[in-house]
Design a protein around this motif. Structure first.
Motif, mmCIF file in Angstrom:
data_model
loop_
_atom_site.group_PDB
_atom_site.id
_atom_site.type_symbol
_atom_site.label_atom_id
_atom_site.label_comp_id
_atom_site.label_asym_id
_atom_site.label_seq_id
_atom_site.Cartn_x
_atom_site.Cartn_y
_atom_site.Cartn_z
ATOM 1 N N THR A 5 -0.940 -1.469 1.742
ATOM 2 C CA THR A 5 -0.923 -1.028 1.208
ATOM 3 C C THR A 5 -1.232 0.051 0.510
ATOM 4 O O THR A 5 -2.603 -0.355 -0.319
ATOM 5 N N THR A 57 4.846 4.448 0.912
ATOM 6 C CA THR A 57 4.369 3.994 -0.383
ATOM 7 C C THR A 57 5.019 4.534 -0.949
ATOM 8 O O THR A 57 4.831 3.235 -2.031
ATOM 9 N N GLN A 73 7.807 2.166 -2.678
ATOM 10 C CA GLN A 73 7.300 0.665 -3.033
ATOM 11 C C GLN A 73 6.303 0.720 -4.424
ATOM 12 O O GLN A 73 5.629 -0.732 -4.934
ATOM 13 N N ARG A 87 -2.819 -6.930 2.686
ATOM 14 C CA ARG A 87 -1.809 -7.838 2.892
ATOM 15 C C ARG A 87 -1.754 -8.955 3.386
ATOM 16 O O ARG A 87 -3.297 -9.329 3.596
ATOM 17 N N THR A 147 -2.924 3.438 7.054
ATOM 18 C CA THR A 147 -3.799 3.032 6.444
ATOM 19 C C THR A 147 -5.055 2.991 7.347
ATOM 20 O O THR A 147 -4.814 3.578 9.081
#
Length: 222
Positions: A19, A35, A38, A61, A97
């Motif tokens: 992320t 994003t 979150q 992650r 990403t």
């Protein structure tokens, strides 16, 4: 996961290893779409504004091989009638990403550990896609670090397409719009190395900056 792209279809699914992204591209759509959803989670790590601080956080992650294999099986058995045809039954690494970026941390030891974990995650994902499915793969990156996996790419044969994002060949513009990303010359060098290694390659020439006139577009295309 299904990428849900509406206006671009490089693939049908995406694997995102983190992320956030350290390249800090000012035009990136990700912080303003995925994003931002979150915010509460990111606040635990000192991120108060996911959009404003884009480029300052990369949260790797956790790898869950069992969950990955399950999602891979679900993708493998998805009927063609349910897929966008121009997605080419492909998985992209990555869509929100960069799969190959330098891990920054105040503790050098921790930076090394994070970097090793990211590389291991990408390699393992590719190995499982290769060995447990017939899906195709798209790699999209701005980083020369991808060269470390050229050996693995070759084992996927024509199932894999390697690409670099290259909106312009001008280093001065790149420093403004992609302040922490490798220079255009480094990306071109990586593309040439990939071609020499026998890989199928592509270039994502997007977005086009306001300063990119016809001469710049022609030079980049050449």
């Amino acid at each position: 996961t299904p990428n849900r792209f509406k206006f671009k279809s490089l693939s049908n699914w995406s694997v995102n290893i983190a992320t956030g992204c350290g390249h800090a591209c000012r035009f990136c759509y990700v912080p303003g779409t995925s994003t931002r959803k979150q915010e509460r989670f990111l606040a635990q790590y000192g991120v108060s504004d996911p959009d404003e601080q884009w480029g300052e956080y990369v949260l790797l992650r956790r790898w869950d091989e069992r969950a990955f294999l399950k999602s891979l099986a679900d993708a493998e058995t998805t009927p063609l009638s349910e897929l966008k045809r121009d997605g080419n039954r492909a998985v992209i690494l990555c869509s929100t990403t960069d799969p190959y970026q330098v891990s920054h941390h105040p503790d050098p030891k921790r930076s090394k550990e994070l970097g090793a974990a990211a590389r291991a995650m990408v390699r393992r994902a590719l190995e499982l896609i290769r060995d447990h499915s017939t899906l195709n793969v798209r790699i999209l990156t701005r980083s020369p670090l991808a060269r470390t996996d050229f050996d693995l790419y070759k084992t996927l044969g024509n199932r894999l397409l390697f690409g670099m994002s290259l909106p312009t060949s001008r280093a001065d513009l790149s420093k403004i719009y992609e302040p922490k990303a490798p220079a255009p010359s480094q990306r071109l060098g990586t593309l040439r190395a990939a071609r020499e290694a026998g890989l199928n390659v592509f270039v994502a020439m997007a977005p086009t900056y306001p300063e990119c006139d016809e001469a710049d577009l022609r030079k980049t295309l050449s």
